[in-house]
Design a protein around this motif. Structure first.
Motif, PDB file in Angstrom:
ATOM      1  N   GLN A 148       0.831  -1.208   0.000  1.00 21.23           N
ATOM      2  CA  GLN A 148       0.000   0.000   0.000  1.00 21.23           C
ATOM      3  C   GLN A 148       0.864   1.256   0.000  1.00 21.23           C
ATOM      4  N   LEU A 161       2.018   1.955  -3.458  1.00 22.36           N
ATOM      5  CA  LEU A 161       0.994   2.628  -4.260  1.00 22.36           C
ATOM      6  C   LEU A 161       0.873   4.105  -3.872  1.00 22.36           C
ATOM      7  N   ASN A 162       0.946   4.380  -2.561  1.00 21.33           N
ATOM      8  CA  ASN A 162       0.865   5.767  -2.107  1.00 21.33           C
ATOM      9  C   ASN A 162       2.005   6.611  -2.665  1.00 21.33           C
ATOM     10  N   MET A 221       3.396   6.399  -5.605  1.00 25.23           N
ATOM     11  CA  MET A 221       3.322   6.597  -7.051  1.00 25.23           C
ATOM     12  C   MET A 221       2.435   7.798  -7.368  1.00 25.23           C
ATOM     13  N   GLU A 250      -0.745   9.617  -9.220  1.00 30.39           N
ATOM     14  CA  GLU A 250      -2.116   9.138  -9.363  1.00 30.39           C
ATOM     15  C   GLU A 250      -2.289   8.360 -10.663  1.00 30.39           C
ATOM     16  N   ARG A 254      -0.589   4.955 -10.294  1.00 29.60           N
ATOM     17  CA  ARG A 254      -1.334   4.112  -9.368  1.00 29.60           C
ATOM     18  C   ARG A 254      -2.549   3.500 -10.041  1.00 29.60           C
ATOM     19  N   ARG A 286       4.512   7.001   2.638  1.00 31.56           N
ATOM     20  CA  ARG A 286       4.942   7.092   1.246  1.00 31.56           C
ATOM     21  C   ARG A 286       6.414   7.450   1.228  1.00 31.56           C
TER      22      ARG A 286
END
Length: 650
Positions: free
Chosen positions: A235, A238-239, A241, A243, A246, A285
């Protein structure tokens, strides 16, 4: 047969032949900070932060940790999976267009139009081509490779070691994975409900799907811990990257093994794990700005490694309530910084533990840490050693192990050392020789140097000594605070160990004077206070000398300023600068009173104040004493040397 031995480098942690930690050096560092005004607790924390001569401190380990973290972020970027999918997709489309160009049918033209109308983004193209009937076998293989890669990547994200397990994936393998995910979701749900038979369900799950979990958890909590850590790292990836990246990656994940149910099952498990382990970092992140791409699994592992570094940094900071060096994860520290970092952390922990276990730091009634009397003795010994090295090593005068010069026996003995002139203790010497020969055998020498013991003697003459030290703010301001304290420690240790019959009193004087013990003086903090009340200090010195009227009186005064305060009859201090004539008059009156007692008075003048120089010269003439003007580094040698001079003179 003779035994054979094989020797190799030691790889089991700290070197077993390495000397033990030097507590003397550690205590000296703590003592120096305490004498500069720090509390023993903050001095200990400073030692652990800065380290010792033999080991790196927590600050250095933290710096190396952040440097490694920064290097990782500067080296990599997170779009490796998207880049690899794009490469494989371009190859598939190129092969497909080549195959279609050789076909003149209407169907081929329709397919070309279909390929030219694909969405611009990679994930949209992959989803659009999911049901496409490929003409080119090479193109079909490239597209299937995309699905296989996405499948192994999303599984490796959550299940460590899955990439090696899933090298060649068949439809049956995909079905096994999907079944494992469904069973895992059911197990997590049972654990969340608190079912009584959750351990039985866990055992059944591991018996059926244990091949997917090489870490071999022993219960459901260990399984959840491992899965939640990986899921949280995924997770955080993903945070980290953009938008667009993602959304594209999440869309591509739907094509894992060509079965959207895999991604849906993983998303459901992620939600369950987040509910079971809300304390994991699900919102963190990191910024990656390098040029080396990482795939989903590799990026997730990198995020997990960064998370481990963050936890280590917190442990090394020791800034949270109840922090202890025992909290540091040594295995993680070795993974990140190598075995030497683990050795350094263990050595720091050993220093902290031994300082407490050996009674060098003690807990006061109010809960604060204090230097124990034993620690003060060690600090005094270190200070005296430093002074002795400046004085020289004239045997029998300064660097001596004798309890007194020569005279009455103290009743104690000690091993003979080179240069001793005390009489031998014949009984102890013969006893030592008999015991040694019984242990070593009859062939050993009848008498050895190690057997010799000498009888300690006690100094016949006895002194009452008062050390008056100036504690006005100028002593702190001009860098004379710590040398003054080390001088007091050295003199105290010398009297306590070599001239035990002497009575030493320590007196501090600023606006007022007071008697202190050596521990209070070492911990004394400098405060902004005007006034140099030598008058009050000499009054207290006279009281001590009269209390020991049978001893030779000695007064040693350390100051960097002329008297600017005196004690009024009502007990209040009067201050004025420049000094009031009455202040000088009453101070000299006390000098005269001490002289009438036969006192040897020595003044150690620090600095180059002409007014102070005039005053101390008057004191020397009136009191029959002498004036010395050492620098701060030579203060200890000057004071101890003068004290020994008075002892030799008598």
């Amino acid at each position: 047969m003779s035994s054979r031995y094989r020797y190799s480098a030691w790889h089991g942690g700290p070197d077993p032949l390495e000397p033990p930690v030097d507590l003397r050096d550690a205590l000296d560092q703590i003592g120096r900070d305490v004498m500069e005004g720090a509390s023993p607790r903050s001095a200990l924390e400073e030692l652990l932060r800065t380290g010792t001569r033999d080991s790196s401190g927590l600050d250095e380990l933290t710096r190396r940790l952040w440097q490694r973290r920064s290097e990782m972020q500067r080296r990599h970027r997170l779009d490796g999976t998207i880049s690899e999918v794009r490469r494989l997709l371009e190859r598939a489309l190129e092969q497909e267009r080549l195959a279609l160009s050789a076909d003149t049918s209407e169907d081929a033209r329709f397919r070309e139009l279909q390929l030219s109308a694909l969405p611009p983004d990679v994930s949209g193209q992959v989803n659009e081509l999911a049901e496409y009937d490929w003409r080119s076998s090479e193109a079909r293989e490239a597209f299937e490779e995309i699905r296989q890669m996405l499948g192994t990547e999303v599984l490796e994200q959550r299940f460590q070691g899955m990439k090696e397990t899933m090298q060649e994936v068949s439809p049956e393998d995909v079905e096994r994975v999907r079944e494992m995910l469904d069973d895992l979701s059911a197990l997590l749900a049972a654990h969340a409900r608190g079912d009584d038979d959750v351990q039985r369900k866990f055992d059944e799950f591991m018996a059926k799907h244990g091949e997917f979990f090489p870490e071999n958890p022993q219960n459901v909590d260990e399984l959840v811990d491992a899965l939640a850590a990986r899921s949280a790292a995924a997770q955080r990836m993903l945070n980290s990257m953009s938008e667009e990246q993602r959304q594209e990656l999440m869309s591509l994940s739907q094509q894992a093994f060509g079965d959207p149910r895999i991604a849906q099952a993983l998303q459901n498990i992620d939600r369950q794990l987040q509910g079971l382990r809300p304390g994991e970092d699900w919102s963190g992140r990191a910024r990656f700005r390098g040029d080396q791409p990482m795939g989903m699994a590799e990026a997730t592992a990198a995020m997990a490694e960064l998370g481990e570094m963050d936890r280590l940094a917190e442990q090394l900071s020791q800034s949270y309530p109840g922090a202890s060096l025992e909290d540091i994860d040594l295995e993680a520290l070795e993974r990140q910084l190598g075995p030497q970092a683990t050795v350094d952390a263990q050595r720091l922990s050993q220093i902290e533990r031994q300082l407490r276990d050996q009674g060098l730091l003690r807990r006061a009634p109010d809960g604060s840490l204090q230097l124990s009397p034993r620690a003060m003795r060690r600090l005094g010994e270190n200070a005296l050693q430093s002074v002795i090295s400046q004085l020289g090593t004239r045997r029998g005068e300064r660097d001596t192990d004798r309890a007194g010069a020569a005279g009455e026996l103290t009743g104690t003995t000690r091993p003979w050392t080179y240069g001793d002139a005390e009489p031998w203790d014949a009984v102890r010497t013969v006893r030592n020789a008999v015991l040694r020969r019984a242990a070593e055998g009859a062939d050993s020498p009848m008498l050895d140097l190690a057997d010799l013991e000498v009888a300690e003697t006690e100094q016949r003459s006895r002194s009452a000594v008062v050390l008056c030290v100036d504690t006005s703010w100028s002593m702190v301001q001009d860098g004379r605070w710590v040398p003054m304290k080390r001088t007091a420690l050295a003199l105290h240790h010398l009297v306590a160990t070599r001239f035990r019959s002497d009575a030493l009193q320590l007196v501090t004087f600023g606006r007022y004077a007071s008697t202190v013990d050596v521990g209070e003086l070492a911990a004394l903090e400098g405060t902004w206070e005007q006034g140099t009340n030598l008058h009050h200090a000499l009054l207290l010195a006279g009281r001590h000398l009269r209390k020991h009227s049978d001893a030779q009186p000695v007064v040693l005064v350390i100051t960097d300023g002329e008297p600017t305060a005196h004690l009024e009859p009502d007990g209040e201090a009067f201050f004025d600068y420049p000094p009031d004539p009455h202040t000088l008059s009453v101070t000299l009156s006390e000098v005269d009173a001490l002289h009438r007692l036969g006192t040897t008075l020595s003044v150690f003048m620090l600095g180059e104040d002409p007014r102070l120089e005039q005053f101390v010269n008057i004191v020397a003439r009136r009191g029959g004493g002498r004036v010395l003007a050492p620098d701060a580094d030579g203060l200890g040698a000057a004071v101890v040397g003068d004290y020994l001079r008075t002892k030799r003179r008598r």
